[in-house]
Structure formats: C-alpha cells, structure tokens
Scaffold this active site. Structure first.
Site, PDB file in Angstrom:
ATOM      1  N   ASP A  96       0.525  -1.281   0.014  1.00  0.00           N
ATOM      2  CA  ASP A  96      -0.145   0.057   0.012  1.00  0.00           C
ATOM      3  C   ASP A  96       0.675   1.202   0.118  1.00  0.00           C
ATOM      4  O   ASP A  96       0.366   2.279   0.374  1.00  0.00           O
ATOM      5  CB  ASP A  96      -1.038  -0.025   1.289  1.00  0.00           C
ATOM      6  N   GLU A 118      -0.523  -8.926  -1.340  1.00  0.00           N
ATOM      7  CA  GLU A 118      -1.167  -8.373   0.100  1.00  0.00           C
ATOM      8  C   GLU A 118      -2.189  -7.515  -0.132  1.00  0.00           C
ATOM      9  O   GLU A 118      -2.537  -6.420   0.278  1.00  0.00           O
ATOM     10  CB  GLU A 118      -0.177  -7.542   0.767  1.00  0.00           C
ATOM     11  N   GLU A 132      -2.228   5.160   3.136  1.00  0.00           N
ATOM     12  CA  GLU A 132      -2.100   3.865   2.722  1.00  0.00           C
ATOM     13  C   GLU A 132      -3.473   3.274   2.702  1.00  0.00           C
ATOM     14  O   GLU A 132      -3.698   2.338   1.620  1.00  0.00           O
ATOM     15  CB  GLU A 132      -1.309   2.927   3.791  1.00  0.00           C
ATOM     16  N   HIS A 212       7.038   5.182  12.503  1.00  0.00           N
ATOM     17  CA  HIS A 212       7.352   5.992  11.375  1.00  0.00           C
ATOM     18  C   HIS A 212       6.063   6.688  10.486  1.00  0.00           C
ATOM     19  O   HIS A 212       6.292   7.482   9.927  1.00  0.00           O
ATOM     20  CB  HIS A 212       8.134   5.270  10.119  1.00  0.00           C
ATOM     21  N   ARG A 214       3.219   8.312   8.798  1.00  0.00           N
ATOM     22  CA  ARG A 214       2.939   9.816   8.571  1.00  0.00           C
ATOM     23  C   ARG A 214       1.853  10.450   9.618  1.00  0.00           C
ATOM     24  O   ARG A 214       1.940  11.478   9.976  1.00  0.00           O
ATOM     25  CB  ARG A 214       2.483   9.906   7.227  1.00  0.00           C
ATOM     26  N   HIS A 245      13.942   5.295  12.006  1.00  0.00           N
ATOM     27  CA  HIS A 245      13.945   5.151  10.583  1.00  0.00           C
ATOM     28  C   HIS A 245      14.635   6.407  10.279  1.00  0.00           C
ATOM     29  O   HIS A 245      14.898   7.465  10.856  1.00  0.00           O
ATOM     30  CB  HIS A 245      12.163   5.517  10.287  1.00  0.00           C
TER      31      HIS A 245
HETATM   32  C1  UD1 Z   1       6.851   5.096   3.494  1.00  0.00           C
HETATM   33  C2  UD1 Z   1       5.511   4.602   2.999  1.00  0.00           C
HETATM   34  C3  UD1 Z   1       4.948   3.618   4.220  1.00  0.00           C
HETATM   35  C4  UD1 Z   1       5.739   2.647   4.952  1.00  0.00           C
HETATM   36  C5  UD1 Z   1       7.178   3.248   5.042  1.00  0.00           C
HETATM   37  C6  UD1 Z   1       8.129   2.026   5.385  1.00  0.00           C
HETATM   38  C7  UD1 Z   1       4.026   5.698   1.510  1.00  0.00           C
HETATM   39  C8  UD1 Z   1       3.114   6.810   1.461  1.00  0.00           C
HETATM   40  N1  UD1 Z   1       4.628   5.295   2.707  1.00  0.00           N
HETATM   41  O1  UD1 Z   1       6.652   5.950   4.605  1.00  0.00           O
HETATM   42  O2  UD1 Z   1       3.785   3.195   3.860  1.00  0.00           O
HETATM   43  O3  UD1 Z   1       5.140   2.223   5.776  1.00  0.00           O
HETATM   44  O4  UD1 Z   1       7.694   3.960   3.994  1.00  0.00           O
HETATM   45  O5  UD1 Z   1       8.979   2.779   6.205  1.00  0.00           O
HETATM   46  O6  UD1 Z   1       4.620   5.061   0.800  1.00  0.00           O
HETATM   47  N2  UD1 Z   1      14.750   8.208   3.899  1.00  0.00           N
HETATM   48  C9  UD1 Z   1      16.121   8.098   3.638  1.00  0.00           C
HETATM   49  N3  UD1 Z   1      16.525   6.779   3.283  1.00  0.00           N
HETATM   50  C10 UD1 Z   1      15.841   5.669   3.184  1.00  0.00           C
HETATM   51  C11 UD1 Z   1      14.272   6.016   3.517  1.00  0.00           C
HETATM   52  C12 UD1 Z   1      13.963   6.998   3.747  1.00  0.00           C
HETATM   53  O7  UD1 Z   1      16.838   9.121   3.659  1.00  0.00           O
HETATM   54  O8  UD1 Z   1      16.289   4.813   2.789  1.00  0.00           O
HETATM   55  C13 UD1 Z   1      14.010   9.554   4.168  1.00  0.00           C
HETATM   56  C14 UD1 Z   1      13.945  10.682   3.063  1.00  0.00           C
HETATM   57  O9  UD1 Z   1      14.368  11.829   3.431  1.00  0.00           O
HETATM   58  C15 UD1 Z   1      12.668  10.573   2.687  1.00  0.00           C
HETATM   59  C16 UD1 Z   1      11.927  10.335   3.871  1.00  0.00           C
HETATM   60  O10 UD1 Z   1      12.595   9.522   4.706  1.00  0.00           O
HETATM   61  O11 UD1 Z   1      12.026  11.748   2.124  1.00  0.00           O
HETATM   62  C17 UD1 Z   1      10.715   9.685   3.858  1.00  0.00           C
HETATM   63  O12 UD1 Z   1      10.577   8.522   3.012  1.00  0.00           O
HETATM   64  P1  UD1 Z   1       9.044   8.023   2.640  1.00  0.00           P
HETATM   65  O13 UD1 Z   1       9.194   6.738   1.851  1.00  0.00           O
HETATM   66  O14 UD1 Z   1       8.609   9.025   1.763  1.00  0.00           O
HETATM   67  O15 UD1 Z   1       8.433   7.682   3.745  1.00  0.00           O
HETATM   68  P2  UD1 Z   1       7.000   7.457   4.561  1.00  0.00           P
HETATM   69  O16 UD1 Z   1       5.697   7.830   3.292  1.00  0.00           O
HETATM   70  O17 UD1 Z   1       6.718   7.920   5.704  1.00  0.00           O
HETATM   71  N1  UDP Z   2      12.605  -3.843  10.065  1.00  0.00           N
HETATM   72  C1  UDP Z   2      14.077  -3.959   9.668  1.00  0.00           C
HETATM   73  N2  UDP Z   2      15.074  -3.073  10.402  1.00  0.00           N
HETATM   74  C2  UDP Z   2      14.571  -2.182  11.353  1.00  0.00           C
HETATM   75  C3  UDP Z   2      13.460  -2.122  11.493  1.00  0.00           C
HETATM   76  C4  UDP Z   2      12.191  -2.668  10.754  1.00  0.00           C
HETATM   77  O1  UDP Z   2      14.516  -4.702   8.855  1.00  0.00           O
HETATM   78  O2  UDP Z   2      15.585  -1.734  11.838  1.00  0.00           O
HETATM   79  C5  UDP Z   2      11.861  -4.412   9.289  1.00  0.00           C
HETATM   80  C6  UDP Z   2      10.619  -5.363  10.007  1.00  0.00           C
HETATM   81  O3  UDP Z   2      11.000  -6.521  10.305  1.00  0.00           O
HETATM   82  C7  UDP Z   2       9.375  -5.269   9.041  1.00  0.00           C
HETATM   83  C8  UDP Z   2       9.640  -4.145   7.961  1.00  0.00           C
HETATM   84  O4  UDP Z   2      10.996  -3.777   8.294  1.00  0.00           O
HETATM   85  O5  UDP Z   2       9.598  -6.293   8.230  1.00  0.00           O
HETATM   86  C9  UDP Z   2       8.700  -3.333   8.619  1.00  0.00           C
HETATM   87  O6  UDP Z   2       9.310  -1.577   7.877  1.00  0.00           O
HETATM   88  P1  UDP Z   2       8.454  -0.244   8.304  1.00  0.00           P
HETATM   89  O7  UDP Z   2       7.843  -0.472   9.677  1.00  0.00           O
HETATM   90  O8  UDP Z   2       9.391   0.493   7.602  1.00  0.00           O
HETATM   91  O9  UDP Z   2       7.186  -0.462   7.314  1.00  0.00           O
HETATM   92  P2  UDP Z   2       5.755  -1.009   7.493  1.00  0.00           P
HETATM   93  O10 UDP Z   2       5.580  -2.275   7.680  1.00  0.00           O
HETATM   94  O11 UDP Z   2       5.007  -0.192   8.573  1.00  0.00           O
HETATM   95  O12 UDP Z   2       4.995  -0.458   6.126  1.00  0.00           O
END
Ligand code: UD1
Ligand code: UDP
Length: 395
Positions: A96, A118, A132, A212, A214, A245
């Site tokens: 999602d 999923e 989501e 994490h 939003r 995160h």
């Molecule tokens: C996104 C997903 C959410 C999921 C989460 C998992 C959407 C709308 N949201 O969260 O469903 O649960 O990922 O973690 O798709 N960033 C880095 N390096 C990384 C990852 C993130 O620097 O490897 C930073 C960047 O500044 C980025 C910010 O984190 O802009 C947010 O990342 P983003 O994927 O937009 O986060 P969410 O939307 O909160």
């Molecule tokens: N996870 C990981 N390292 C971490 C924290 C979480 O590998 O430090 C894994 C966790 O086991 C799970 C997944 O990341 O499988 C969940 O990701 P996240 O919480 O970012 O996203 P969501 O599941 O809420 O979409």
C-alpha cells in the site's frame, strides 16, 4: 518465457517481495525483471543486499523530505519509459505504499496486467493509515489478480464486489521472509546490541520500539519519545532499543526526549536478519509498523500497536496484538502492565501465526503462472479465519 516485473521501492515491500523474486528466478517459465523505484535508498538497498537481489532497473527517485506527490509523479514518470521498453507480460506490486499504487496505475495505463500482493487489507478509515488505506483501495481497482494474505482480506475484497475468481489466498510472504532469516540468529554488527544477548540471558527485559507512520508524525511522535523515556527512567532493569527510521521528520520528533538515557539504545535501521534476531530477544514490542505486527506474533512476542485502528485484525483477535493509540500516558501504562503483571504478559505472549506458513511466494507464483496461461494455482492458504463460504478450509 513470460516476462514478469516485480516493482517495489520501500523496505517493507522489498522484504515481502524478496521470496517472490527468489521463486520467480528459480522458475524457468519466467524471466524476472526486478524494477525498484528507490522511494527508499539505504533501507531498500539493505534488504536487497541481504536477499541477493540486484535490480534490473532502478529509478532512484528518492528526495529528502519527499512529499507523496513527488513520489507519485516521479514513479509514474520513470516507469512509463521502462514499461514501454520492456513490455512485461505482468507486473507484480506489493502492499500500500505510494510506489505500489503508482506502479499499478502506470502498468494499468500501459495495458499490462497487475498482480497485487497483500491485497484486501482494510482499516475502513480513509485517513488512517494515511495515505495507505487509499493506496490499497486504488490498487485494487486496477489489478487483475488479488493475492490476499488471509481469508479476512479475501472477504474484504469480495464485499467490494471484486470478481471471486481473481481473488486467491496465499498467506503473507513476510512469513516466508521471516522463516528464511530468523533461524540464522545472525550476530549483531553493533557491539552494544551483541551485549544485550547476554543481558537478556541474565534476566534483564528488552523493549523494542519502532515508529514512522505519517499520521503519527509531530506531537504524537514526540509523546512516544517522552513515554519511552519515562519507561526507561522508571525501570532500570529494562533496556530499550529503537532502530530509528531514516526519515528526518521522525528523528526530529522522537529522539530529543531520549538523549542521555543510559538504558536507551538508538540505532540506525537494522539489517532484516539483525532486526528479527532483536525481536526474538525482546520482552515487549511497541510499534506503529505494519510488518512488525505480522512478524512479532509468530515469535510469541506481545505487540502494543501505537495506532487507533489496524488493517491487520487477525493477531488482535488472537490476543497477541493490542491497539493502544498514541496517548503518552496510555503507552506508559500499557508497557508497564506487561512488565509488571505476569498474568497479563502470559495472556499476550502466545505464539500465533495467522499470517502465513512460509509457502506464500510459491502460491503467488502459481497464481501468476495461471494468469499468464503457463500453469495452475496451488491450493490456497488455509487460515480458518474469514467468514465467507470455503473459509475453513479455503477452497
Ligand atoms: C513509506 C510508506 C509507508 C511505509 C514506510 C516504510 C508511502 C506513502 N509510505 O513511509 O507506507 O510504511 O515507507 O518505512 O509510501 N529516507 C532516507 N533513506 C531511506 C528511506 C527514507 O533518507 O532509505 C528519508 C528521506 O528523507 C525521505 C523520508 O525518509 O524523504 C521519507 O520517506 P518516505 O518513503 O516518503 O516515507 P513514508 O511515506 O513516511
Ligand atoms: N525492519 C528492519 N530493520 C529495522 C526495523 C524494521 O528490517 O531496523 C523490518 C521489519 O522486520 C518489518 C519491516 O522492516 O519487516 C517493516 O518496515 P516498516 O516498519 O518501515 O514499514 P511498514 O511495515 O509499517 O510498512
């Protein structure tokens, strides 16, 4: 060979797609062309490295503090030329995220059938989780094959009048991934985490925290930081680990309250093998994550979920997951109860696994094979949870 393109971009999609990629790569009916959007970077690469997945196409769309529309626009734009060039027979998306919905829409617009892994999770609140719940509903509208992890998810789709023959219950591939890594008990690369293995053996308690979402960013997440700090201060026999995160917005909210506490360990995101090892060591898990809600119950760990609702009711029904919202006082109280009341703890610490049996990827690939006319579906995952005909066992 049929060209099948898994498309993903974030950590949880990578974890849940890895077993499918591995199964496709081992199957000579398919050419598997992995495309990543790079919505996440470090957190995505960390998972691909662990599972030995090397993307064929990488859109590298990430930007610091990206908005949802930036992710959406850059994904659709980047995929347009890849899809045009490669012409896959089917695309697979997972879950999602904005990556998954943008990829589903882009593929649909190119006339390419979409298999949604999923499928059918619903919180029934369009604004929580945000965005989501909207993403998963939109993806359902443009998918040709709906791979529901449980019969509860299947029933949600059938109630929305999705054609029954396009819905198939697989189990969740997160359990395939978990089973692949959890038995390995990989050593921690951080010595402070390695030391916890001994502390837990010596009887100290371990609280694992992740946050994490939003909709929790801002004041709610600052409250999470304060509640965890209070728990750490008042329970010297407790260690807290927070693999934080990469999102700077999350760090700015949750970290200030935790500074200077000797029994709180803040780490960078852990490699999946290390994180599941940490879960296995934990006493209690406090999280707003979707994936963690699915993994920790299988390890017999009580999970307190900092959300008002969940699209994953199966482990709540089983009693291993409790929804506690984000009120600071309530978080403090709920964790304290589990640390002090053995009966309350034992009631939640039951290993239950409604989410899968480790065969979800094989079922997924069999359904994609049927969609493309090169095979037949395996029997569905039987969880006995849903309410529709054929629920127990699934037919
Ligand atoms: C996104 C997903 C959410 C999921 C989460 C998992 C959407 C709308 N949201 O969260 O469903 O649960 O990922 O973690 O798709 N960033 C880095 N390096 C990384 C990852 C993130 O620097 O490897 C930073 C960047 O500044 C980025 C910010 O984190 O802009 C947010 O990342 P983003 O994927 O937009 O986060 P969410 O939307 O909160
Ligand atoms: N996870 C990981 N390292 C971490 C924290 C979480 O590998 O430090 C894994 C966790 O086991 C799970 C997944 O990341 O499988 C969940 O990701 P996240 O919480 O970012 O996203 P969501 O599941 O809420 O979409």
């Amino acid at each position: 060979m049929k060209k099948v393109m898994p498309i993903f971009g974030t950590r949880p999609e990578a974890i849940k797609m890895a077993p499918i990629v591995q199964a496709l790569q081992a199957d000579d009916r398919f050419e598997c062309l992995v495309t990543v959007t790079g919505q996440h970077r470090e957190m995505l690469d960390q998972v691909n490295e662990l599972f030995g997945i090397v993307p064929d196409h990488d859109l590298n769309i990430i930007q610091s503090r990206q908005t949802l529309n930036m992710v959406l626009a850059r994904t659709v734009d980047g995929l347009d030329s890849v899809l045009e060039r490669v012409q896959p027979d089917a695309v697979i998306v997972q879950g999602d995220t904005t990556t998954s919905t943008a990829a589903a829409l882009a593929s649909f617009n190119c006339g390419i059938p979409v298999a949604h892994v999923e499928a059918g999770l619903r919180s029934f609140d369009l604004h929580s989780p945000f965005p989501e719940e909207a993403n998963r509903k939109i993806t359902s509208q443009v998918s040709s094959l709906h791979l529901a992890p449980t019969s509860v998810a299947r029933d949600n789709l059938l109630r929305e009048s999705v054609a029954a023959e396009t819905v198939y219950v697989t189990g969740n591939t997160v359990i395939d991934a978990l089973l692949e890594v959890v038995g390995l008990r990989v050593p921690f690369s951080d010595n402070r985490l390695q030391a916890l293995t001994q502390s837990v053996a010596d009887g100290r308690r371990l609280l694992v925290v992740t946050t994490h979402r939003r909709e929790n960013q801002g004041e709610a997440m600052r409250g999470v930081g304060r509640a965890v700090a209070r728990l750490a201060r008042e329970n010297p026999q407790l260690d807290v680990v927070l693999p934080v995160h990469k999102n700077p917005v999350v760090r700015e909210a949750v970290l200030p309250a935790l500074e200077g506490l000797v029994n709180v360990l803040v780490t960078e995101p852990l490699a999946y093998g290390e994180f599941t090892h940490l879960l296995a060591l934990s006493t209690v898990v406090l999280t707003d994550s979707g994936g963690v809600q699915e993994e920790a119950p299988g390890l017999g760990k009580p999970v307190l979920v900092m959300r008002e609702n969940t699209e994953r009711p199966e482990a709540v029904t089983a009693g291993t997951v409790r929804l506690i919202g984000t009120d600071e006082e309530r978080i403090y109280r709920e964790v304290t109860t589990l640390l002090r009341d053995q009966n309350a703890y034992d009631a939640m610490a039951q290993a239950v696994n409604p989410y899968g049996d480790g065969q979800a990827a094989a079922r997924t690939v069999s359904a994609v094979a049927e969609l493309l006319g090169v095979g037949t579906r395996l029997p569905q995952f039987r969880d006995g949870l849903g309410e529709g005909p054929g629920t127990s066992p699934c037919t």
